[in-house]
Design a protein around this motif. Structure first.
Motif, mmCIF file in Angstrom:
data_model
loop_
_atom_site.group_PDB
_atom_site.id
_atom_site.type_symbol
_atom_site.label_atom_id
_atom_site.label_comp_id
_atom_site.label_asym_id
_atom_site.label_seq_id
_atom_site.Cartn_x
_atom_site.Cartn_y
_atom_site.Cartn_z
ATOM 1 N N UNK A 7 0.811 -1.218 0.000
ATOM 2 C CA UNK A 7 0.000 0.000 0.000
ATOM 3 C C UNK A 7 0.848 1.274 0.000
ATOM 4 N N UNK A 8 2.106 1.158 -0.393
ATOM 5 C CA UNK A 8 2.972 2.336 -0.459
ATOM 6 C C UNK A 8 2.527 3.254 -1.585
ATOM 7 N N UNK A 9 2.876 4.530 -1.503
ATOM 8 C CA UNK A 9 2.590 5.408 -2.634
ATOM 9 C C UNK A 9 3.501 5.058 -3.804
ATOM 10 N N UNK A 10 3.086 5.348 -5.020
ATOM 11 C CA UNK A 10 3.981 5.127 -6.152
ATOM 12 C C UNK A 10 5.211 6.038 -6.037
ATOM 13 N N UNK A 11 6.348 5.560 -6.514
ATOM 14 C CA UNK A 11 7.563 6.377 -6.551
ATOM 15 C C UNK A 11 7.343 7.490 -7.570
#
Length: 155
Positions: A7-11
């Motif tokens: 669920x990390x933000x996109x780079x």
């Protein structure tokens, strides 16, 4: 509290240029500022049982992240080493192992790419390049991925 790596933000921005399917596998641009790399190293060295040294599986200027441990799951280490679960390169990118269940999401979100050595059957398919963190927000992501790699290696 563990971070959900799926669920990390996109780079942000395009992926950095790398040597791709070539070995040595290097990131060619978008390096870490010295203070970000230093903080990443400090966080790695603060993990229980981790010690650092020159890498035995990469260029000697890479800082190996190692564990003293009897139980060594194959997918958790950078072979042929039996205790190095990752290393930090001079420019800030890492090679490390990550849990299989987050390989796809981390790649889709733009944080990692597979190491070309994973095409060889004698190496685990869990080895990736984690792109160099460029700022404090990316450092937090790198630290979360590093934590997951550590937990996999430490058992």
């Amino acid at each position: 509290m563990a971070v959900d790596l799926t669920a990390l933000p996109p780079r942000k921005g395009p992926r950095p240029a790398t040597t791709g399917r070539e070995i040595p596998h290097d990131q060619l641009e978008d390096f870490s500022p010295p203070e970000i790399r230093a903080e990443l190293i400090a966080r790695a060295e603060a993990l229980p049982g981790v010690y650092t040294s020159a890498s035995l599986v990469s260029e000697p200027s890479s800082l190996a992240l190692r564990l003293h441990q009897a139980n060594r799951p194959f997918e958790a280490f950078l072979h042929p080493s039996v205790d190095e679960f990752g290393h930090i390169h001079r420019s800030g990118f890492l090679h490390l192992t990550v849990p299989r269940e987050v390989l796809g999401p981390l790649a889709e979100l733009g944080w990692v790419e597979p190491h070309p050595i994973v095409r060889r059957p004698e190496f685990p398919d869990t080895i990736v390049m984690l792109y160099a963190p460029r700022d404090a927000a990316e450092l937090e992501v790198a630290a979360a991925v590093l934590q997951a790699s550590y937990e996999q290696a430490a058992g």
